[in-house]
Design an enzyme around this catalytic site. Structure first.
Site, PDB file in Angstrom:
ATOM      1  CG  HIS A   1       1.316 -34.796  11.312  1.00 52.40           C
ATOM      2  ND1 HIS A   1       1.198 -36.116  10.829  1.00 52.40           N
ATOM      3  CD2 HIS A   1       2.302 -34.848  12.033  1.00 52.40           C
ATOM      4  CE1 HIS A   1       1.929 -36.927  11.501  1.00 52.40           C
ATOM      5  NE2 HIS A   1       2.575 -36.205  12.329  1.00 52.40           N
TER       6      HIS A   1
ATOM      7  CE1 TYR B   1      -7.041 -32.120   4.844  1.00 51.58           C
ATOM      8  CE2 TYR B   1      -5.251 -33.518   3.722  1.00 51.58           C
ATOM      9  CZ  TYR B   1      -6.117 -32.202   3.916  1.00 51.58           C
ATOM     10  OH  TYR B   1      -6.011 -31.377   2.738  1.00 51.58           O
ATOM     11  CG  HIS B   2      -2.248 -37.180   9.650  1.00 56.39           C
ATOM     12  ND1 HIS B   2      -0.880 -36.625   8.948  1.00 56.39           N
ATOM     13  CD2 HIS B   2      -3.023 -37.703   8.470  1.00 56.39           C
ATOM     14  CE1 HIS B   2      -0.844 -37.339   7.803  1.00 56.39           C
ATOM     15  NE2 HIS B   2      -2.059 -37.593   7.417  1.00 56.39           N
ATOM     16  N   PRO B   3      -5.650 -36.327  13.147  1.00 58.86           N
ATOM     17  CG  PRO B   3      -7.930 -35.850  13.390  1.00 58.86           C
ATOM     18  CD  PRO B   3      -6.649 -35.874  12.294  1.00 58.86           C
TER      19      PRO B   3
END
Length: 542
Positions: free
Chosen positions: A302, A479-481
């Site tokens: 994101h 912070y959403h890999p």
């Protein structure tokens, strides 16, 4: 054999802590969990506002990676915080508990992943959860180890103004983002537990690992660097790692090795073990053991942009950001468990449509009554009072990848997120930013809103080209890999729907890397759900 266990779990993060707990709860299966970082003893991990003290800088609890410069984001190296130590990123995140939309999991099932529809995974979300607050009761669990609490913050005037403004802009109010209807604006739920010492972050380590460590059949090692899998042909026998003394060690698994090193760590371990795309492996002098072209590919994240304003009344959280006021807030929390330090950074937000023709809410909003110099607060906050709202597209079409810098396990990865490489993402994020600005321009904010900060008055937000360039220049990770070891059956898949690595025996990947597609929301809750389900899959197979 010495140093042999039934299961070896690599990584004590959001998923790994669950695996260590569930696989050892029978009291007989021996489990070893290996963690690259240390214990979760940092005071700021447990203080809800402590996020601001850990995330902005590289430290013992935060890897603080940087991406490679890419043209799609104006050749900027982007800062990627990732958790290190017990709890992983669940020990440094903003504690927002979001499961995602039912559509996201039904899509996984439609892609051929049996057992991963929303109806299939909902019981595992409920199994994990111990819910406190006002919500849609039939969607929540009340006896699980993970404490989840609806925000009860009552000292943030502009939080309520944001929710009012969202409705004035034509978006609905939703009672529960994780209930019957995700779409709308509301307060968030957080992984927080109200203890006798005040509200505390309830990470995966607090929920799952600490209670399990009392069991004699669970062992752990910290401050170790996992290098690679120990292979016998195409069967995994164990793990080769380097301990904190710099000694190279081995451990072995009678049943299975579980990689829960996260969306960055798990694919890197596979590559160093000779499993992946030959183009990523052999150039580093690593022998190819098994070709899986999808390892490290399909990376999704994101990418968020901020809309913010100065406030003309001193009613924001800037009241606690000066050095002395920060110290006072911290002392108040430590002594009484109250005050600004007792709350997470973001208490409210929304899921909205970036444009009316969208079938589903495709944008997530994070509202904060503060104005940062940058999205990660790396350079602090402005001296003036202000308020902000971050927006990102929930289901980006752009795909990136990661790869090895070298065969040295101490080297950081090469990260190429490839944000905004698909035109649809550019259009949707442009529209999302305009919708965010429209919310902040509603009458609810009229008596508080000053001049715009981001985008500033020099930016014409009605000019597509000008706004697009601003987005490329100013956006950051949220912070959403995920998705670097994706679940599926096509040629780019890495694991099957039992999370077993294709073509390899004795090995599963259990973390956010297995997501085929990114879900609409924060990824901690899904990472915990994935591990709860994986534990059942393993037990059923044994």
């Amino acid at each position: 054999m010495e140093n042999t266990f039934d299961y070896v779990v690599v990584g004590a993060g959001s998923s790994g802590c669950v695996m260590a707990n569930r696989l050892s709860e029978d009291g007989t299966s021996t489990v070893l969990i290996l963690e690259a970082g240390g214990k979760d003893t940092n005071m700021f991990i447990h203080m809800p506002s402590g996020y601001s003290q850990i995330v902005p800088t590289k430290n013992d609890s935060n890897y603080g990676f940087e991406t490679e410069p890419e043209a799609t984001t104006n050749n900027r190296p982007l800062y990627w915080p990732r958790g290190k130590g017990w709890g992983g990123s669940s020990s440094i995140n903003a504690m927002i508990y979001i499961r995602g939309h039912s559509y996201d999991y039904d899509l996984w099932r439609q892609q051929g992943n049996e057992g991963w529809s929303y109806d299939d995974v909902l019981p595992y979300f409920k199994k994990a959860e111990n819910f406190h607050g006002d919500g849609d009761e039939e969607f929540h669990g009340y006896e699980g180890p993970l404490h989840v609490k609806k925000s009860d913050r009552d000292d943030d005037l502009l939080l309520e103004k944001f929710i009012e403004a969202g409705q004035q802009a034509g978006f609905p109010y939703t009672r529960d983002f994780n209930g019957k209807e995700q779409e709308g604006v509301s307060r968030y739920e957080h992984t927080i537990n109200d203890t006798s010492r005040g509200p505390r972050r309830w990470s995966s380590a607090q929920a799952y690992l600490h209670p399990a460590l009392e069991r004699e059949n669970l062992s752990n090692e910290i401050n170790v660097t996992v290098d690679k899998l120990i292979m016998d042909g195409k069967k995994v026998k164990g793990i080769e790692y380097i301990n904190k003394k710099g000694e190279r060690k081995s451990c072995f698994a009678n049943k299975e090795v579980i990689l829960s090193a996260g969306a960055l760590g798990s694919p890197l371990i596979l590559m160093r073990s000779g499993i992946g795309d030959p183009n990523d492996i052999t150039k580093h002098g690593i022998d190819l053991v098994h070709e899986l072209k999808g390892v490290g590919k399909n990376m999704q994240d994101h990418y968020g942009v901020t809309s913010s304003f100065y406030a003309i009344k001193p009613v924001t959280l800037h009241r606690s950001v000066s050095w002395i006021k920060t110290q006072i807030a911290g002392i108040k929390y430590l002594l009484f468990g109250t005050g600004d330090a007792a709350y997470p950074p973001c208490s409210g937000g929304g899921f909205i449509k970036s444009s009316p023709e969208k079938d589903l809410p495709d944008t997530q909003l994070h509202y904060v009554s503060i104005q940062g110099e940058d999205q990660h607060f790396r350079t602090g906050v402005t001296k003036e009072h202000g308020f902000s709202c971050i927006a990102y597209i929930c289901r980006p079409q752009s795909r990136g990848y990661l790869t090895l810098k070298s065969a040295d396990p101490e080297d950081e990865p090469l990260l190429y997120p490839n944000y905004l490489s698909e035109e649809e993402d550019v259009i949707d994020l442009r529209n999302a930013l305009r919708e965010t600005r429209r919310i902040l321009m509603q009458p609810a904010f009229d008596e508080f809103r000053g001049d715009p900060v981001k985008p500033g008055p020099e930016i014409n937000i009605d000019d597509d080209e000008e706004l697009d360039n601003w987005i490329r220049e100013n956006g950051e990770t949220l912070y959403h890999p995920v998705s670097t070891c994706k679940m599926g059956n096509d040629e780019m898949s890495v694991v099957d729907d039992d999370l077993k690595v294709h073509g390899i025996d004795g090995l599963r990947v259990v973390d956010a890397s297995i997501m085929p597609t990114l879900i609409a929301g924060n990824t901690n809750a899904p990472a915990i759900m994935i591990a709860e389900k994986a534990a059942d899959l393993i037990r059923q197979a044994s």
